[in-house]
Design a protein around this motif. Structure first.
Motif, short mmCIF file in Angstrom:
data_model
loop_
_atom_site.label_atom_id
_atom_site.label_comp_id
_atom_site.label_asym_id
_atom_site.label_seq_id
_atom_site.Cartn_x
_atom_site.Cartn_y
_atom_site.Cartn_z
N ASP A 46 -1.63 4.55 -11.61
CA ASP A 46 -0.15 4.26 -11.81
C ASP A 46 0.71 5.30 -11.41
O ASP A 46 1.53 5.21 -10.59
CB ASP A 46 0.23 3.73 -13.19
N ALA A 47 0.35 6.72 -12.00
CA ALA A 47 1.50 7.66 -11.52
C ALA A 47 1.37 8.15 -10.17
O ALA A 47 2.19 8.51 -9.67
CB ALA A 47 1.02 8.75 -12.50
N ARG A 51 2.86 5.18 -8.29
CA ARG A 51 4.12 4.55 -9.13
C ARG A 51 4.08 2.93 -9.01
O ARG A 51 5.23 2.20 -8.28
CB ARG A 51 5.64 5.12 -8.47
N TRP A 101 4.97 3.69 -14.36
CA TRP A 101 5.92 4.93 -13.62
C TRP A 101 7.06 4.46 -12.65
O TRP A 101 7.65 5.15 -12.37
CB TRP A 101 4.94 5.80 -12.61
N ARG A 102 7.15 3.11 -12.45
CA ARG A 102 8.28 2.55 -11.61
C ARG A 102 9.08 2.09 -12.59
O ARG A 102 10.32 2.06 -12.45
CB ARG A 102 7.94 1.63 -10.64
#
Length: 117
Positions: free
Chosen positions: A20-21, A24, A28-29
């Motif tokens: 996810d990072a 994004r 993270w988004r």
């Protein structure tokens, strides 16, 4: 060995958070929306579990991999962690699929625009 199941869930969640990072996708988004969606999904599935436990459909098995702490009868400590992980995984997978489809669609549109008429 007690706690292995919980450790596996947390390590898996860490892996999904790393993806996810990097891309994004969800947390993270839009961290607020992701947290709310995970909380609502987890609450929904905990209610689902409660109904299943009350009707006798869900029964906690006896495993040495569980920590051994029950939040309620037939509801081990690991269950909310698993449900939160499941919801987070679904959000990240959905966001990733949307991104792949959007890129594929954009590439198709560019390819179509470059063709002679």
């Amino acid at each position: 060995m007690p706690g292995i199941y919980l450790l596996a869930i947390l390590v898996s969640a860490g892996g999904i958070a790393a993806l996810d990072a990097r891309w994004r996708l969800a947390g993270w988004r839009a961290p607020g929306r992701t947290a709310i969606a995970v909380a609502i999904g987890t609450a929904f599935f905990l209610i689902w579990d409660a109904v299943g436990i009350a009707t006798g459909v869900f029964v906690k098995g006896d495993s040495p991999l569980l920590v051994g702490i029950d939040l309620a009868p037939q509801l081990p400590l690991e269950e909310p962690f698993f449900l939160a992980f499941l919801c987070y995984l679904a959000l990240v997978a959905w966001a990733g699929a949307l991104r792949v489809l959007a890129r594929r669609s954009a590439k198709t549109n560019v390819d179509a625009a470059e063709r002679p008429a």
